[in-house]
Design an enzyme around this catalytic site. Structure first.
Site, mmCIF file in Angstrom:
data_model
loop_
_atom_site.group_PDB
_atom_site.id
_atom_site.type_symbol
_atom_site.label_atom_id
_atom_site.label_comp_id
_atom_site.label_asym_id
_atom_site.label_seq_id
_atom_site.Cartn_x
_atom_site.Cartn_y
_atom_site.Cartn_z
ATOM 1 C CB CYS A 223 -8.653 -4.183 0.915
ATOM 2 S SG CYS A 223 -7.033 -5.200 0.345
ATOM 3 C CB THR B 188 -1.061 -0.071 1.102
ATOM 4 O OG1 THR B 188 -1.663 -1.436 1.095
ATOM 5 C CG2 THR B 188 -1.827 1.272 1.394
ATOM 6 C CB SER C 124 3.407 -6.549 0.260
ATOM 7 O OG SER C 124 3.044 -6.640 1.652
ATOM 8 C CB ALA C 125 7.102 -8.898 3.599
ATOM 9 C CG HIS C 126 1.060 -9.200 4.348
ATOM 10 N ND1 HIS C 126 -0.239 -9.954 3.961
ATOM 11 C CD2 HIS C 126 1.211 -8.063 3.868
ATOM 12 C CE1 HIS C 126 -0.786 -8.841 3.620
ATOM 13 N NE2 HIS C 126 -0.049 -7.727 3.221
ATOM 14 C CB THR D 299 14.562 3.716 12.607
ATOM 15 O OG1 THR D 299 14.939 4.921 13.274
ATOM 16 C CG2 THR D 299 15.689 2.643 13.059
HETATM 17 C C1 LIG Z 1 -2.114 -7.331 -0.629
HETATM 18 C C2 LIG Z 1 -2.193 -6.281 -1.750
HETATM 19 C C3 LIG Z 1 -1.708 -4.887 -1.721
HETATM 20 C C4 LIG Z 1 -1.481 -4.518 -0.331
HETATM 21 O O1 LIG Z 1 -0.190 -4.730 0.303
HETATM 22 P P1 LIG Z 1 -0.106 -4.632 1.884
HETATM 23 O O2 LIG Z 1 1.489 -4.870 2.173
HETATM 24 O O3 LIG Z 1 -1.027 -5.347 2.563
HETATM 25 O O4 LIG Z 1 -0.443 -3.092 2.028
HETATM 26 C C5 LIG Z 1 -1.305 -3.936 -2.635
HETATM 27 N N1 LIG Z 1 -1.838 -4.625 -4.044
HETATM 28 C C6 LIG Z 1 -2.162 -6.046 -4.147
HETATM 29 C C7 LIG Z 1 -2.386 -6.483 -5.432
HETATM 30 C C8 LIG Z 1 -2.348 -6.727 -3.148
HETATM 31 O O5 LIG Z 1 -2.648 -8.106 -3.300
#
Ligand SMILES: *Cc1c(COP(=O)(O)O)cnc(C)c1O
Length: 395
Positions: free
Chosen positions: A328, A74, A201-203, A242
Site C-alpha cells: 500500500c 480496508t 479479507s479474502a485475498h 447487493t
Molecule cells: C491487506 C491488508 C489490509 C487491506 O485489505 P484489503 O482487503 O486489501 O482492503 C488491511 N489490513 C491489513 C493488516 C492488511 O494486511
C-alpha cells in the site's frame, strides 16, 4: 516465460483452485440476487451466502449472524472505526491505536481527528511490540474504541491480542482487531480473545479480491457500528448493497480450507521460512531479521541487507517477487513507517525487504530463492564503496 518465485503472499495470494471452483456456478447458472427470495434463483444465492457466513464464523469462533460482508479489510476497518466513533459519540471521543497499524486504520483515525475525535497512537518497541501497561494507562473515561492488529503485514509481529482484549473488556471499551494477516494462520477466537469487531479479507487467505468481512459482536456486549454505506438496509442495516455472491461463496470456502489446514500448514511454512533465513545468513553477512524473534508469523521474514538498497536489490533479482514495505505504501517509495516506528534507521529500513511465504511455496522455490538473493546482494555489494570500506576495516 518463467514465472518469478512468488514470495509476496502478505500483499495478496492466488485464489486456491478449490475456491475458484466453488465460485464459478455463482457467475453462471446460480447468478441470483440473494435478496430476491421470491424465486429459486434468489433462494440458491441466499443459501450460498448462509453457508459462507457459517464457514467464516467457524474459523473465528463467531456466530453466523455476526458476519457482515464488505469489499475487503480496508472497508471493514473504516466501518468498524468510523461506525463506532459515530454511534457512540455520546459516550466519548477517544480512540487508541498503534503506530504500526495498517494505513486503513491510521488514515481513518487521522480523518476522525479532523472532526473532533482524539486519537492516542501508542509506540512500539524495537521488536514491534506494544506495552499492554501503557495501553491500560492510556484508557480514559472518554475512550470508546481501541484498535490493534493481530499480526503486522510488514514484519509478521503478533500483538498480545488476548491480553489487549482482556484490558478492553475490563475497561468496557470496544476492541477492534484488524486480523487480516492473522486469520487462517494462527488461531483466532473472538470469544476467548474478547474481540468486539474483527476485520479480515479474502485475498489474503486464497480467496478473491474485493470481498471481506467485519465481524460485529452481537451479545455481551452488543456492538452496533453506524453504517458508512446507506441504501436498502442489507446486513442488519450495517452495510447496504447487493451482495457479491460469488465472492462470498469464495471467502466461505477459503475460510473452510484454512480451518482444515491450520493444524499443519503453518508448521510447513515456518520450516520453509527458516530454511530461507538460514540459507541467506549462511551465505551473507550483515543481514538482520526485523521484528520479534518468536512472537511473529513464521512465514514472514523482514530482512535488512546492510549496504544494499532495497529497491535496487529487488531490481537485481527479477526472478524473486518480494516487496519493500507494504504494497500500500511501496508505490510512494517512502521509508517504511512500520520499521521507523521500531526505531530502525532510515538507512536500514531502506535496505529491508519482506519475504512472505504461502500455500503454494515449495522447497525447490526456496532453494532457488536463496541463490538469487545471495548472488544479487553480492553483486550489489561489489559495487558499493561503503561495503568495500567496511570489509577493508575487518581484514
Ligand atoms: C491487506 C491488508 C489490509 C487491506 O485489505 P484489503 O482487503 O486489501 O482492503 C488491511 N489490513 C491489513 C493488516 C492488511 O494486511
Amino acid at each position: 516465460m518463467n514465472h518469478p518465485i512468488y514470495l509476496d503472499y502478505n500483499a495478496t495470494t492466488p485464489v486456491d483452485p478449490a475456491v475458484c471452483e466453488t465460485m464459478l456456478p455463482y457467475f453462471r447458472e446460480n447468478f441470483g440476487n440473494s435478496s430476491s427470495v421470491s424465486h429459486q434463483y434468489g433462494f440458491i444465492a441466499e443459501k450460498a451466502v448462509m453457508t459462507a457466513r457459517r464457514q467464516v464464523a467457524d474459523l473465528i469462533g463467531a456466530e453466523a449472524k455476526e458476519i457482515i460482508w464488505t469489499s475487503g479489510a480496508t472497508e471493514s476497518n473504516n466501518l468498524a472505526i468510523k461506525g463506532i466513533a459515530e454511534k457512540y459519540r455520546d459516550k466519548g471521543n477517544h480512540i487508541i491505536t498503534c503506530q504500526t497499524e495498517h494505513k486503513a486504520v491510521l488514515d481513518v483515525c487521522s480523518y476522525l481527528e479532523l472532526s473532533g475525535y482524539e486519537v492516542t497512537c501508542l509506540p512500539v518497541d524495537s521488536q514491534g511490540m506494544i506495552d499492554p501497561d501503557q495501553l491500560r494507562k492510556s484508557i480514559t473515561d472518554k475512550t470508546i474504541l481501541i484498535s490493534f492488529m493481530a499480526a503486522n503485514n510488514e514484519t509478521g509481529v503478533i500483538h498480545p491480542i488476548e491480553e489487549i482484549g482482556n484490558i478492553a473488556h475490563e475497561k468496557e471499551v470496544f476492541f477492534h482487531c484488524d486480523a487480516t494477516q492473522a486469520v487462517g494462520k494462527i488461531p483466532i477466537d473472538v470469544k476467548s480473545m474478547n474481540i468486539d469487531l474483527l476485520s479480515l479479507s479474502a485475498h489474503k487467505i486464497y480467496g478473491p479480491k474485493g470481498i471481506g468481512v467485519l465481524y460485529v459482536r452481537d451479545r455481551n456486549p452488543r456492538v452496533r457500528p453506524a453504517p458508512i454505506i446507506h441504501g436498502g438496509g442489507h446486513e442488519n442495516d450495517m452495510r447496504s448493497g447487493t451482495l457479491n455472491v460469488p465472492g462470498i461463496a469464495g471467502i466461505g470456502r477459503a475460510c473452510e480450507i484454512c480451518k482444515d489446514t491450520i493444524n499443519h500448514e503453518p508448521e510447513r511454512l515456518n520450516n520453509l521460512a527458516e530454511k530461507l533465513y538460514q540459507g541467506i545468513i549462511s551465505q551473507l553477512d550483515h543481514v538482520i531479521l526485523n521484528g520479534h524473534p518468536e512472537k511473529r508469523l513464521g512465514h514472514v521474514l523482514n530482512l535488512t541487507f546492510g549496504y544494499v538498497e532495497g529497491e535496487a536489490l529487488m531490481l537485481a533479482m527479477p526472478d524473486v517477487a518480494v516487496s519493500s514495505g507494504s504494497a500500500c505504501t511501496s508505490a510512494s517509495l517512502e521509508t517504511s513507517y512500520v520499521l521507523r516506528a521500531m526505531g530502525i534507521s532510515d538507512d536500514y529500513a531502506n535496505s529491508s525487504l519482506r519475504f512472505s511465504l504461502g500455500r503454494f511455496t515449495t522447497e525447490k522455490e526456496i532453494n532457488s530463492a536463496i541463490g538469487c538473493v545471495a548472488s544479487a546482494v553480492n553483486r550489489l555489494r561489489e559495487m558499493s564503496p561503503l561495503y568495500e570500506k567496511i570489509i577493508q576495516k575487518h581484514l
